[in-house]
Design a protein around this motif. Structure first.
Motif, mmCIF file in Angstrom:
data_model
loop_
_atom_site.group_PDB
_atom_site.id
_atom_site.type_symbol
_atom_site.label_atom_id
_atom_site.label_comp_id
_atom_site.label_asym_id
_atom_site.label_seq_id
_atom_site.Cartn_x
_atom_site.Cartn_y
_atom_site.Cartn_z
ATOM 1 N N MET A 1 33.606 54.280 30.494
ATOM 2 C CA MET A 1 33.279 52.892 30.806
ATOM 3 C C MET A 1 32.424 52.832 32.089
ATOM 4 S SD MET A 1 35.946 49.729 30.893
ATOM 5 C CE MET A 1 36.289 49.666 32.625
ATOM 6 N N ALA A 2 31.351 52.073 32.042
ATOM 7 C CA ALA A 2 30.483 51.989 33.226
ATOM 8 C C ALA A 2 31.153 51.151 34.307
ATOM 9 C CB ALA A 2 29.144 51.364 32.840
ATOM 10 N N HIS A 3 31.045 51.610 35.530
ATOM 11 C CA HIS A 3 31.608 50.860 36.647
ATOM 12 C C HIS A 3 30.558 49.950 37.259
ATOM 13 C CE1 HIS A 3 35.507 53.060 37.619
ATOM 14 N NE2 HIS A 3 35.093 53.508 36.450
ATOM 15 N N LEU A 4 30.974 48.768 37.626
ATOM 16 C CA LEU A 4 30.070 47.896 38.377
ATOM 17 C C LEU A 4 29.857 48.489 39.765
ATOM 18 C CD1 LEU A 4 31.470 44.321 37.644
ATOM 19 C CD2 LEU A 4 29.223 45.185 36.983
ATOM 20 N N LYS A 5 28.682 48.223 40.301
ATOM 21 C CA LYS A 5 28.454 48.667 41.677
ATOM 22 C C LYS A 5 29.288 47.802 42.625
ATOM 23 C CE LYS A 5 23.622 50.056 41.417
ATOM 24 N NZ LYS A 5 22.768 48.917 41.122
ATOM 25 N N ARG A 6 29.671 48.386 43.773
ATOM 26 C CA ARG A 6 30.558 47.671 44.693
ATOM 27 C C ARG A 6 30.001 46.289 45.076
ATOM 28 N NH1 ARG A 6 29.844 48.868 50.484
ATOM 29 N NH2 ARG A 6 30.731 50.943 50.307
ATOM 30 N N GLU A 7 28.693 46.252 45.387
ATOM 31 C CA GLU A 7 28.144 44.978 45.863
ATOM 32 C C GLU A 7 28.131 43.903 44.762
ATOM 33 O OE1 GLU A 7 26.731 47.944 46.049
ATOM 34 O OE2 GLU A 7 24.586 47.924 45.583
ATOM 35 N N ASP A 8 28.275 44.322 43.500
ATOM 36 C CA ASP A 8 28.298 43.339 42.416
ATOM 37 C C ASP A 8 29.648 42.636 42.281
ATOM 38 O OD1 ASP A 8 25.683 43.882 41.819
ATOM 39 O OD2 ASP A 8 26.192 45.457 40.369
ATOM 40 N N TRP A 9 30.689 43.203 42.848
ATOM 41 C CA TRP A 9 31.990 42.547 42.669
ATOM 42 C C TRP A 9 32.779 42.335 43.949
ATOM 43 C CZ3 TRP A 9 36.129 45.588 44.195
ATOM 44 C CH2 TRP A 9 35.910 46.978 44.244
ATOM 45 N N TYR A 10 32.349 42.992 45.036
ATOM 46 C CA TYR A 10 33.142 42.965 46.275
ATOM 47 C C TYR A 10 33.384 41.536 46.776
ATOM 48 C CZ TYR A 10 34.566 43.945 51.084
ATOM 49 O OH TYR A 10 35.251 43.982 52.258
#
Ligand code: FE2
Ligand code: FE2
Lengths: 499, 86
Positions: A1-10
């Protein structure tokens, strides 16, 4: 499963404020714990922490740091560095652990207060990591010295100091209780993380790490560098709080918190880092003088940070810079002269060679501090050691809880800043110490200094032996000259060659 | 006759110290008790000089034979002890 980048969800995931339905905002965030100061919740929600980290990142990094520090310790244990280290360096470690280890645990509770009660979600998030940081610092700095308790009971003071009434412990508790244990979340972020950690732990930890590496103590150097990387992250919690206070018309209040915390931290470091960097550390391992460190870390870097933030330099800044030539020399001489009252063995650090270094770093040293040390050296050379130890107590400041000192000899300027409040006469070591008290007398007025306790009859018998019992110093723990007076050899040779 | 705590700010020393004196002591006796904790410990003696006691805050030098109880001191008051010619 692809992980969202930190800045996209932080930002989304740490936006954890909600509208309380079952309790009022005031009940959820009581003023005395949260310290919102009437600034609306939306303003606190703009808190933008400069250092963003996620839990998986945090755990991964901390695991590496811990295994690094612990494996250096394990690898060097058999090397038994402590057994061949200069006694002045050993004293440095023993003094450091006693003064710092349990204060780290107090910092856990301070971070905990922010993690729960800060109105700013970003502050709460950072403080959770800060809380775990401080727990780690406490554990490390109890575990490392514990390995040496077989060498001397003094190492046990890593744990014992804060539980005792030793004067240095009273002073350290007074400071840390003031800025960590008894302040609201916003004040903690400013006084503990911004003023103390940004300003001063840099000093103790970076200054000491540099000297430790020079002294060949790689275990200690790696330990405190490891701790410092956490400090430099969680110390950044105060900056965004200050920004919000200033934007919402609370600059004056913010400035007062910063000014009080910087001054109180300075006094504590003048007795801890000052003697260590300028007297205990073997001459060849000294990277910079205490004053040079202070000028670089506090005056140059920290001062710039204050101004960038929109704050002013503390009102006492000129006095502070002047005191860099003075206070820690007095603290050192006081600690050495009253050496039975500390849990470490102070190194005198005044061989002719070391005095040359002191004179170079602090022009006029021989004409002032040197005058007092001359009398001490003469007494030791002439078989009068009893004159080199105390028969009374020094006056301690009702703010710093440290001796009231000034320049001796030909620069004599010692002054007591007295203040009568509600019929009680208080004594302070400087104008800023007295100012801290006057800012909030209710907070401080009932505290009893060691002298107040002595005069109230709490120390029995009322002499040095009684004082040592009161301070919890047992045989084998009581301080004496680190080098067992061997440093006098250099003076004897001088006398012989003159004869 | 009663014990009275003062603080000694002794000329050329680096620290202020607690010194118990007596309300009946003269200022010369106060100076002597203070000297015990400074001179020949961290302060060179100054032969030929005498010691005088000065109020730390208002700078007034007390007469040598004035008694502690006559000097209007508060308990724990700080006093300067000075080397002087007379
Ligand atoms: Fe820490
Ligand atoms: Fe910290």
């Amino acid at each position: 499963m692809a992980h969202l980048k930190r800045e996209d969800w932080y930002d989304l995931t740490r936006t954890t404020n909600w509208t309380p339905k079952y309790v009022s905002e005031e009940e959820l965030f009581p003023e005395e714990m949260s310290g919102g100061r009437g600034i609306p919740m939306e303003a606190w929600e703009t808190y933008d922490e400069p250092y963003k980290v996620t839990y998986p990142e945090y755990v991964t990094t901390q695991r590496e740091k811990d295994s690094g520090a612990y494996s250096v310790k394990a690898a060097l244990e058999r090397d038994a560095f402590v057994d061949r280290a200069d006694p002045g360096w050993v004293s440095t470690m023993i003094a450091h652990y006693g003064a710092i280890a349990l204060a780290e645990y107090l910092a856990v509770t301070a971070e905990g207060r922010m993690a729960r009660f800060a109105k700013a979600p970003g502050n709460r998030n950072m403080a959770v990591f800060g809380m775990m940081d401080e727990n780690r610092h406490c554990q490390l700095q109890l575990f490392f010295p514990h390995a040496n308790t077989q060498r001397s009971r003094q190492w046990d003071w890593a744990h014992k100091a804060y539980h005792s009434n030793d004067w240095a412990a009273i002073a350290a508790r007074s400071f840390f209780d003031d800025v960590t244990a008894t302040r609201d979340a916003v004040a903690v972020s400013i006084m503990l993380t911004f003023a103390f950690e940004t300003g001063f732990t840099n000093m103790q930890f970076l200054g000491l790490a540099a000297d430790a590496a020079e002294a060949g103590d790689h275990t200690f150097a790696s330990l405190i560098s490891s701790i410092q990387t956490d400090e430099s992250r969680h110390a950044q919690q105060g900056g965004p709080s200050l920004k919000i206070l200033i934007e919402n018309g609370k600059k004056e209040e913010a400035q007062a918190l910063v000014d009080a915390a910087i001054w109180r931290a300075w006094k504590l470091f003048s007795v801890l880092s000052g003697p260590i960097l300028d007297y205990y550390t073997p001459l060849e391992a000294r990277k910079q003088s205490f004053k040079e460190f202070m000028l670089e870390w506090i005056v140059a870097q920290f001062e710039r940070q204050l101004l960038d933030m929109g704050l002013d330099k503390p009102w006492y800044w000129d006095e502070f810079i002047r005191a860099l030539d003075e206070t820690h020399h007095g603290m050192h001489l006081g600690v050495w002269y009253w050496r039975p009252t500390v849990w470490w063995n102070p190194a005198a650090g005044v061989t002719p060679e070391e005095r040359e270094w002191l004179e170079e770093k602090y022009p006029g040293w021989n004409d002032t501090w040197g005058q007092c040390w001359d009398v001490i050296v003469d007494n030791l050379l002439n078989g009068k050691p009893e004159l080199t130890g105390p028969e009374t107590l020094p006056l301690v400041c009702n703010m710093s809880q440290l001796p009231i000192v000034g320049t001796p000899g030909n620069g004599w300027n010692v002054k007591d800043y007295q203040y009568e409040y509600e019929g009680r006469l208080y004594h302070f070591g400087s104008e800023p110490d007295r100012w801290c008290f006057q800012q909030d007398p209710e907070r401080y007025k009932k505290h009893m200094s060691l002298i107040d306790r002595f005069l109230a009859g709490e120390i029995q018998p009322a002499d040095l032996a009684g004082a040592l019992i009161y301070m919890g110093l047992e045989p084998g723990e009581i301080g004496d000259d680190a080098h067992n007076y061997e440093w006098l050899e250099a003076y004897k040779q001088k006398v012989d060659s003159a004869a | 006759m009663a014990l009275f705590p003062i603080h000694s700010n002794f000329e050329c020393d680096f620290v202020i110290q607690l010194v118990p004196v007596d309300t009946e002591d003269s200022m010369d006796q106060v100076a002597e008790k203070c000297a015990y904790h400074s001179v020949n410990r961290r302060v060179h003696p100054q032969p030929g000089k005498i010691l005088r006691v000065r109020h730390h805050e208002n700078g007034i030098i007390f007469p040598r034979d004035m008694k502690v109880e006559e000097a209007g001191l508060r308990p724990t008051e700080t006093l300067d002890i000075l080397f002087m010619d007379e």
